[in-house]
Enzyme design. Structure first.
Site, PDB file in Angstrom:
ATOM      1  N   LEU A  64     -26.004  19.485   4.312  1.00  0.00           N
ATOM      2  CA  LEU A  64     -25.542  18.294   3.613  1.00  0.00           C
ATOM      3  C   LEU A  64     -25.956  17.016   4.330  1.00  0.00           C
ATOM      4  CD1 LEU A  64     -21.986  19.634   2.761  1.00  0.00           C
ATOM      5  CD2 LEU A  64     -23.988  19.563   1.260  1.00  0.00           C
ATOM      6  N   ASP A 305     -31.528  27.690   1.374  1.00  0.00           N
ATOM      7  CA  ASP A 305     -31.917  27.095   2.653  1.00  0.00           C
ATOM      8  C   ASP A 305     -32.230  25.615   2.459  1.00  0.00           C
ATOM      9  OD1 ASP A 305     -32.293  27.081   5.377  1.00  0.00           O
ATOM     10  OD2 ASP A 305     -34.385  27.708   5.301  1.00  0.00           O
TER      11      ASP A 305
END
Length: 430
Positions: A64, A305
């Site tokens: 994030l 990923d």
């Protein structure tokens, strides 16, 4: 809010349910499937004719970029990208800045994510302080703050003594350790060892970098009884070792990325930095082995990923560019593409991005253990409604993530998300 989803093909891979049916949602849970009570009065109706109604996706690898790396991604942009891709639950690695090695940092991340009312965020705690591989973190306090497991992210754990102690401690308390199998010194290259890396003059990462690490992990698992999740397998030899370890009864699970499932080292082309990834793309025989292992259940989950990288970090020579690619919005479509390419059933393609990864998380999900990645009556209402026949083009303008770089740029992919529901709340609608 009460919601009625009408006329969709409802698929729950965990139970095997696959029928055209209506779904009723109320108070944040699945109230009914198929047999809707006449007195049910929805405040909102969603027409899912021609669409698939599936459990919300669970992605085990989404960076994030907050805190510390906001120039590459922010909670708001990356969680918006997640729900746009049908992802309702995600796991974020601890390699933020600062590293998630203290309870206060984890609590702040979860608090800020919760306020956005998007996808659920499950942080991984750092296995060692600052990921330096020397001193173990306070796993108990990190777990109490919301961490679901412990990881070194992309940083290899060089000391087998520290790894042994980590496994012993985690095993004592029932925690899972997540590791990407990579030997420290052999894994410093930028491309998979082979003819292409040699021809391009790129430093190589041999398969032995993965297999040596796997042998070490498995030996210490046998000695300590630890539960380990292996992140982003990349080689046929690695798959064979995992298959044998599972046959021996070791408590091991594993995942692969959408990149390794579809691409090979040939996709580097003429030094295309969008294909600069960790682990590096390997040869076709490795990709074929990964596809077969995902189909037969040796590999438990498919992950995006997701690693947003800014323009400056990619606009460099291949070996100097930052590894990583945007992927959370592509996870569902690339699972569907794998199904179409390999002849795998739609239910299996959905399983590896729903109940499969939820099973890896297991008891760490707490009250959601029996709900995440599932679409059954009484489960939390995390759903994804998508049109499997609609195609879309991958371009920077179509991605909501702050990171726009992906090796799939220019691809036409199957499956458009029409609606994503998290805990009965419509988090995204096309």
């Amino acid at each position: 809010m009460t919601i009625l989803i009408k006329g969709g093909r409802v698929i729950d891979p965990a139970s095997g349910f696959d029928e055209i049916a209506d779904v009723a949602l109320a108070n944040g849970v699945v109230l009914a499937i198929k047999n809707i009570a006449p007195e049910f009065r929805p405040t909102r109706t969603i027409d899912a004719t021609g669409c698939v109604v599936a459990p919300g996706l669970v992605d085990l690898a989404v960076r994030l970029r907050e805190p510390g790396l906001e120039h590459e991604g922010m909670l708001k942009s990356e969680l918006a990208a997640a729900v746009a891709g049908g992802v309702t639950s995600l796991v974020c690695p601890p390699d933020t800045d600062p590293v998630l090695d203290e309870a206060g940092l984890v609590e702040m991340l979860r608090y800020r994510a919760k306020k956005l009312h998007q996808a659920r965020v499950y942080p991984l705690g750092a296995l060692t302080h600052n990921l330096a591989g020397e001193t173990l973190t306070e796993m108990v306090s990190l777990t109490e703050s919301g961490c679901v497991a412990f990881s070194q992210a992309e940083v290899p754990l060089a000391s087998t003594l520290v790894m042994q102690r980590a496994f012993q401690y985690a095993s004592t308390f029932g925690y899972a350790v997540w590791l990407r199998p990579q030997e420290l010194y052999l894994g410093t290259g930028v491309a998979a060892s082979g003819a292409l890396a040699t021809r391009l003059g790129l430093s190589g990462v041999p398969v032995a970098a993965e297999t040596i690490a796997l042998h070490t992990i498995f030996e210490l698992m046998k000695a300590t009884g630890a539960r380990v999740h292996l992140c982003r397998l990349s080689s046929a030899a690695g798959v064979a070792l995992v298959r044998q370890a599972k046959l021996e009864g070791l408590k091991v699970s594993c995942d692969i990325s959408i990149n390794s499932l579809h691409l090979t080292d040939a996709d580097i082309g003429y030094f295309d930095s969008r294909a600069r990834l960790n682990p590096p793309l390997r040869q076709q025989r490795d990709r074929d082995a990964l596809r077969a292992a995902l189909a037969d259940g040796t590999i438990d989950a498919l992950v995006s990923d997701h690693t947003p990288v800014d323009e400056d970090a990619k606009a460099l020579p291949f070996a100097q560019s930052e590894a990583g690619a945007t992927g959370v919005e592509l996870l569902l479509s690339l699972a569907l593409k794998w199904s179409l390419d390999s002849g795998v059933s739609l239910a299996r393609a959905l399983q590896v991005v729903t109940s499969g990864p939820a099973g890896v998380l297991g008891a760490s999900l707490g009250a959601l253990q029996d709900s995440a990645g599932r679409l059954v009556v009484g489960a939390v209402a995390d759903l994804c409604v998508f049109d499997p026949k609609a195609a879309w083009d991958v371009h920077a303008s179509t991605l909501r993530s702050q990171g726009k770089h992906t090796p799939f740029s220019g691809y036409e992919l199957p499956g458009q998300v029409r609606c994503t529901i998290v805990a009965g709340h419509v988090a995204f609608q096309a």
